[in-house]
Design an enzyme around this catalytic site. Structure first.
Site, PDB file in Angstrom:
ATOM      1  N   LYS A 116      37.172 -34.266  -1.504  1.00  0.00           N
ATOM      2  CA  LYS A 116      37.600 -33.669  -2.770  1.00  0.00           C
ATOM      3  C   LYS A 116      38.560 -34.560  -3.525  1.00  0.00           C
ATOM      4  CE  LYS A 116      37.157 -28.692  -2.472  1.00  0.00           C
ATOM      5  NZ  LYS A 116      37.874 -27.436  -2.618  1.00  0.00           N
ATOM      6  N   LYS A 200      26.147 -30.915  -1.093  1.00  0.00           N
ATOM      7  CA  LYS A 200      26.274 -29.467  -0.960  1.00  0.00           C
ATOM      8  C   LYS A 200      26.185 -28.795  -2.337  1.00  0.00           C
ATOM      9  CE  LYS A 200      30.250 -27.410  -0.476  1.00  0.00           C
ATOM     10  NZ  LYS A 200      31.512 -26.742  -0.153  1.00  0.00           N
ATOM     11  N   LYS A 203      30.258 -24.760  -6.671  1.00  0.00           N
ATOM     12  CA  LYS A 203      30.595 -24.143  -7.951  1.00  0.00           C
ATOM     13  C   LYS A 203      30.942 -25.183  -8.992  1.00  0.00           C
ATOM     14  CE  LYS A 203      32.929 -20.318  -5.680  1.00  0.00           C
ATOM     15  NZ  LYS A 203      34.137 -20.028  -4.920  1.00  0.00           N
TER      16      LYS A 203
HETATM   17  P1  AMP Z   1      34.314 -21.544  -1.497  1.00  0.00           P
HETATM   18  O1  AMP Z   1      33.412 -21.279  -2.649  1.00  0.00           O
HETATM   19  O2  AMP Z   1      34.568 -22.997  -1.294  1.00  0.00           O
HETATM   20  O3  AMP Z   1      35.570 -20.714  -1.502  1.00  0.00           O
HETATM   21  O4  AMP Z   1      33.500 -21.115  -0.201  1.00  0.00           O
HETATM   22  C1  AMP Z   1      33.463 -19.796   0.264  1.00  0.00           C
HETATM   23  C2  AMP Z   1      32.513 -19.653   1.424  1.00  0.00           C
HETATM   24  O5  AMP Z   1      31.179 -19.979   1.018  1.00  0.00           O
HETATM   25  C3  AMP Z   1      32.844 -20.554   2.620  1.00  0.00           C
HETATM   26  O6  AMP Z   1      32.582 -19.847   3.813  1.00  0.00           O
HETATM   27  C4  AMP Z   1      31.877 -21.678   2.453  1.00  0.00           C
HETATM   28  O7  AMP Z   1      31.568 -22.326   3.678  1.00  0.00           O
HETATM   29  C5  AMP Z   1      30.654 -20.972   1.883  1.00  0.00           C
HETATM   30  N1  AMP Z   1      29.840 -21.905   1.086  1.00  0.00           N
HETATM   31  C6  AMP Z   1      30.190 -22.492  -0.083  1.00  0.00           C
HETATM   32  N2  AMP Z   1      29.211 -23.308  -0.523  1.00  0.00           N
HETATM   33  C7  AMP Z   1      28.224 -23.235   0.414  1.00  0.00           C
HETATM   34  C8  AMP Z   1      26.934 -23.861   0.545  1.00  0.00           C
HETATM   35  N3  AMP Z   1      26.465 -24.709  -0.374  1.00  0.00           N
HETATM   36  N4  AMP Z   1      26.177 -23.532   1.625  1.00  0.00           N
HETATM   37  C9  AMP Z   1      26.629 -22.659   2.558  1.00  0.00           C
HETATM   38  N5  AMP Z   1      27.834 -22.061   2.501  1.00  0.00           N
HETATM   39  C10 AMP Z   1      28.626 -22.342   1.446  1.00  0.00           C
END
Ligand code: AMP
Ligand code: TRP
Length: 341
Positions: A116, A200, A203
């Site tokens: 990041k 990956k 958002k």
């Molecule tokens: P975040 O949006 O970074 O707060 O992620 C929240 C949750 O969503 C965490 O458990 C991440 O591991 C999961 N997550 C986010 N992006 C992905 C993705 N592309 N594939 C699988 N899990 C994801």
């Protein structure tokens, strides 16, 4: 103190809209665990969101939108505790204790920070660097034993275990904090970018075409899958045939995640099919699963007072569990505490 009741904790940052990655890697799993024999606590982790700049005018609604995503997907506030992190100050307080337990060397090994911050590490916030210690506090503040997350968060849950072990050891409080298990299950633990199968889905990616948002309408979903990058080969007969085909593997994983089939079952069903057949089937499936959720999300977003009420009540319930554990952690640390509350 060593027998901790099975308790699930997980969180999602309100830093932009929810994606299909969040849904398959996290929220859908949260709903599954709610139906099992666990106490379940789910959190919109707004303190984590501000590790990178968030416009205050947008953060409030982004917080409500993640809560709406949870609710619309099936998180039921009478079965799970649902709240936003900043309403329970104990998170930030325990995180400070953990900042004094975790070592700089441990933080330096966190691959997500390196990804990041990249070349701009010097310009990153100190919070972005320290955030795994806040995440450890989120989990351990509830003595949570199970942490459902996507693959990218595995290292942070392992760090949480190290912090728990070092705290227990340094303060001779064996068994006070549990060793939480990361739960990384299902066919889509790492949903990839639709335009580049080596990255990956996130958002914050540059182009909207590389992700499916939980609020995308049917036309957008169909268009994004139609334009998704693939290779020219048809689908293989076996899972082995997906090796070194990251884009093809990703679409099969997504199909499996949405349908509830295993990847093998999907391959068996579509063996030898071309993209002209598979992509429209995938788009139809995604619309069928996501449209009711996005409709419910927009309905909920029209009643913000109701979302705020749910999060407020959830925060009261969360605090009732968290505060006694924080108090014990303060006592174990040796802080003088003479106020009468
Ligand atoms: P975040 O949006 O970074 O707060 O992620 C929240 C949750 O969503 C965490 O458990 C991440 O591991 C999961 N997550 C986010 N992006 C992905 C993705 N592309 N594939 C699988 N899990 C994801
Ligand atoms: N760090 C996680 C992410 O970026 C979100 C998160 C914060 C979390 N606290 C947590 C996940 C506690 C599980 C448990 O995706």
């Amino acid at each position: 103190m060593t027998n901790h009741t099975p308790r699930v904790f997980s969180g999602i940052k309100p830093s932009g809209g929810l994606t299909l990655g969040n849904y398959l890697g996290a929220i859908k799993r949260f709903v599954d665990m709610q139906a099992q024999d666990f106490e379940t606590i789910y959190c919109v982790v707004d303190l984590h969101a501000i590790t990178v700049w968030q416009d205050p005018k947008e953060l409030t609604d982004a917080t409500r939108e993640v809560a709406a995503g949870f609710l619309a997907s099936g998180i039921d506030p009478s079965q799970s505790i649902l709240f936003n992190q900043s309403q329970v100050p104990a998170h930030a307080e325990l995180a400070w204790l953990f900042n004094c337990v975790a070592r700089v060397g441990w933080m330096n090994r966190m691959t997500q920070f390196k990804d990041k911050a990249g070349k701009n590490a010097e310009q990153s916030s100190l919070g972005l660097y320290a955030y795994p210690s806040l995440m450890a506090a989120d989990i351990l503040l509830y003595h949570a034993t199970h942490v459902p997350v996507g693959e990218d968060q595995k290292q942070h849950v392992e760090l949480t275990r190290d912090i728990a072990a070092k705290f227990n050891h340094d303060f001779k409080a064996e068994g006070f904090f549990p060793q939480p298990e990361p739960i990384i299950e299902g066919p889509a633990t790492r949903v990839m970018n639709l335009r580049d199968g080596t990255k990956k889905m996130s958002k914050s990616g540059e182009s909207d075409m590389e992700r499916i948002n939980m609020t995308d309408d049917a036309d957008k979903i169909a268009k994004k899958f139609k334009k998704a990058k693939t290779d020219p080969e048809p689908l293989p007969e076996t899972l082995d045939g997906l090796k070194d085909r990251p884009e093809a593997k990703n679409l099969v994983d997504i199909y499996a995640g949405l349908s509830g089939l295993t990847n093998e079952q999907v391959i068996t069903e579509y063996a030898g099919a071309g993209w002209g057949k598979f992509k429209p089937a995938l788009a139809d499936l995604a619309v069928e699963k996501l449209a009711p959720i996005s409709e419910e999300m927009s309905r909920l977003m029209n009643d913000k007072a109701e979302i705020d009420r749910i999060l407020g009540e959830g925060a009261d319930k969360a605090e009732a569990i968290a505060q006694p554990i924080l108090d014990q952690a303060y006592d174990i640390t040796g802080f003088l505490r003479s106020r009468t509350r």
